[in-house]
Design a protein around this motif. Structure first.
Motif, PDB file in Angstrom:
ATOM      1  N   LEU A   1       2.862   2.630  -6.424  1.00  9.66           N
ATOM      2  CA  LEU A   1       3.264   3.797  -5.641  1.00  9.66           C
ATOM      3  C   LEU A   1       2.967   3.561  -4.163  1.00  9.66           C
ATOM      4  O   LEU A   1       1.940   2.985  -3.809  1.00  9.66           O
ATOM      5  N   ARG A   2       3.905   3.985  -3.308  1.00 12.32           N
ATOM      6  CA  ARG A   2       3.668   4.025  -1.855  1.00 12.32           C
ATOM      7  C   ARG A   2       4.017   5.421  -1.357  1.00 12.32           C
ATOM      8  O   ARG A   2       5.091   5.931  -1.642  1.00 12.32           O
ATOM      9  N   MET A   3       3.100   6.012  -0.616  1.00  8.89           N
ATOM     10  CA  MET A   3       3.346   7.375  -0.163  1.00  8.89           C
ATOM     11  C   MET A   3       4.435   7.455   0.898  1.00  8.89           C
ATOM     12  O   MET A   3       5.227   8.384   0.925  1.00  8.89           O
ATOM     13  N   ASP A   4       4.464   6.471   1.798  1.00  5.81           N
ATOM     14  CA  ASP A   4       5.491   6.429   2.840  1.00  5.81           C
ATOM     15  C   ASP A   4       5.722   4.979   3.230  1.00  5.81           C
ATOM     16  O   ASP A   4       5.135   4.064   2.637  1.00  5.81           O
ATOM     17  N   GLU A   5       6.561   4.749   4.232  1.00  8.24           N
ATOM     18  CA  GLU A   5       6.949   3.388   4.607  1.00  8.24           C
ATOM     19  C   GLU A   5       5.766   2.532   5.055  1.00  8.24           C
ATOM     20  O   GLU A   5       5.795   1.306   4.926  1.00  8.24           O
ATOM     21  N   LYS A   6       4.731   3.147   5.586  1.00  9.38           N
ATOM     22  CA  LYS A   6       3.565   2.397   6.055  1.00  9.38           C
ATOM     23  C   LYS A   6       2.383   2.506   5.095  1.00  9.38           C
ATOM     24  O   LYS A   6       1.296   2.025   5.380  1.00  9.38           O
ATOM     25  N   GLY A   7       2.621   3.109   3.952  1.00  6.21           N
ATOM     26  CA  GLY A   7       1.546   3.355   3.008  1.00  6.21           C
ATOM     27  C   GLY A   7       1.090   2.117   2.241  1.00  6.21           C
ATOM     28  O   GLY A   7       1.828   1.147   2.084  1.00  6.21           O
ATOM     29  N   GLU A   8      -0.127   2.178   1.758  1.00  8.23           N
ATOM     30  CA  GLU A   8      -0.701   1.112   0.932  1.00  8.23           C
ATOM     31  C   GLU A   8      -0.028   1.110  -0.441  1.00  8.23           C
ATOM     32  O   GLU A   8       0.360   2.158  -0.961  1.00  8.23           O
ATOM     33  N   ARG A   9       0.106  -0.071  -1.027  1.00  9.52           N
ATOM     34  CA  ARG A   9       0.639  -0.184  -2.388  1.00  9.52           C
ATOM     35  C   ARG A   9      -0.485   0.151  -3.368  1.00  9.52           C
ATOM     36  O   ARG A   9      -1.527  -0.507  -3.374  1.00  9.52           O
ATOM     37  N   LEU A  10      -0.273   1.169  -4.190  1.00  6.52           N
ATOM     38  CA  LEU A  10      -1.302   1.627  -5.125  1.00  6.52           C
ATOM     39  C   LEU A  10      -0.878   1.361  -6.562  1.00  6.52           C
ATOM     40  O   LEU A  10       0.056   1.993  -7.063  1.00  6.52           O
ATOM     41  N   PRO A  11      -1.537   0.425  -7.263  1.00  6.27           N
ATOM     42  CA  PRO A  11      -1.238   0.216  -8.685  1.00  6.27           C
ATOM     43  C   PRO A  11      -1.926   1.309  -9.501  1.00  6.27           C
ATOM     44  O   PRO A  11      -3.144   1.488  -9.409  1.00  6.27           O
TER      45      PRO A  11
END
Length: 289
Positions: free
Chosen positions: A36-46
């Motif tokens: 998951l990424r919250m927005d274009e600059k967001g961290e990739r969250l498994p």
């Protein structure tokens, strides 16, 4: 864009979200995860998949808000959108491919620690839907931190809650409860599936190895990129290098080098602390919700 259609708090700092993601819901299987990424600059969250509804086209995730990104994610509300929701990723649980009649003959115990209850749930639910009854231990520091108890009761044969402080259920660690079930209550298990904090899985495996019980663990806590490209989730399993995100996340727990894996978990600790401090500072001055 992927819409949040439901959100609720399960325990302090732990929340559940249903995300509108039809393609992911259509293919998801127990044991798999999403990025998951919250927005274009967001961290990739498994994040491990907690549940899925193929008809509604939704995927359920459970998150503990402990770092900068997950705390920011807790500020999202129903109707908000995430930029990316990729999956399903990783290998599904091995029992999916076994002969269901053989699976029914096994005595299986699931051991869930903390937020690990979330990825345990879809596995127990799938087995229940296919006529397999299993026992489940869910452990937490105290009663307030136990999650998904009612949901788990509905799909397992026997549910054994355990709290470190004894505020609810069995008083003690999940390993103490496993020992009590086997040595004092006469329970016999062919397989244990343990998901939770790395230290919990390590000591569950030490115990089950002594008891001679096959044990599967999920190494999702060490994943970062989720596609095998970053190499951050390298683990040693049976003397060989594996990538938790593409070769797992589930492995034979008795062959995992847990000490190495736990060291790998601390690789980005300093950076995470700096980001969290910055986030908290922005919150105080009104720069974040």
């Amino acid at each position: 864009m992927f819409k949040i259609v439901e959100e609720k708090v399960l325990a302090p700092s732990i929340f559940l979200m249903d995300i509108e993601a039809p393609r992911v819901a259509k293919s998801a299987q127990p044991g798999q995860f999403i990025i998951l990424r919250m927005d274009e600059k967001g961290e990739r969250l498994p994040l491990t998949i907690c549940d899925y509804d193929r008809e509604k086209g939704t995927v359920t995730i459970v998150v503990q808000a402990i770092g900068c990104s997950t705390r920011r994610m807790a500020d999202f509300n129903v109707g908000d959108y995430f930029a990316d929701f990729v999956g399903p990723l990783g290998r599904e649980s091995e029992f999916i491919h076994e002969n269901i009649e053989d699976v029914k003959k096994k005595k299986v115990l699931f051991v869930a620690g903390g937020v690990g209850t979330a990825p345990v749930y879809p596995q127990v639910k799938w087995l229940h839907e296919n006529g397999v009854d299993v026992d489940v231990i869910i452990g937490a520091k105290n009663k307030e931190m136990l999650i998904m108890e009612d949901e788990m009761k509905a799909v397992c044969a026997n549910l054994y809650p355990a709290t470190d402080d004894g505020s609810y259920g069995y008083k003690g660690l999940v390993t103490d409860l496993i020992k009590d079930l086997v040595q004092n209550q006469g329970k016999q298990y062919d397989e244990v599936i343990a998901i939770g904090p790395m230290i919990m899985m390590k000591f569950v495996c030490k115990l089950t190895e002594e008891l001679g019980i096959k044990t599967i663990v999920s190494l999702n806590p060490v994943m970062v990129d989720g596609t095998g490209m970053c190499g951050a989730c390298r683990v040693t399993v049976g003397g060989e290098t594996k990538f938790a995100c593409v070769d797992g996340p589930e492995f034979d727990g008795h062959t995992v080098d847990f000490d190495e894996a736990m060291k790998r978990q601390t690789l980005y600790k300093d950076e995470e602390c700096q980001k969290t401090e910055s986030y908290e500072k922005n919150c105080k001055i009104g720069g974040a919700k």
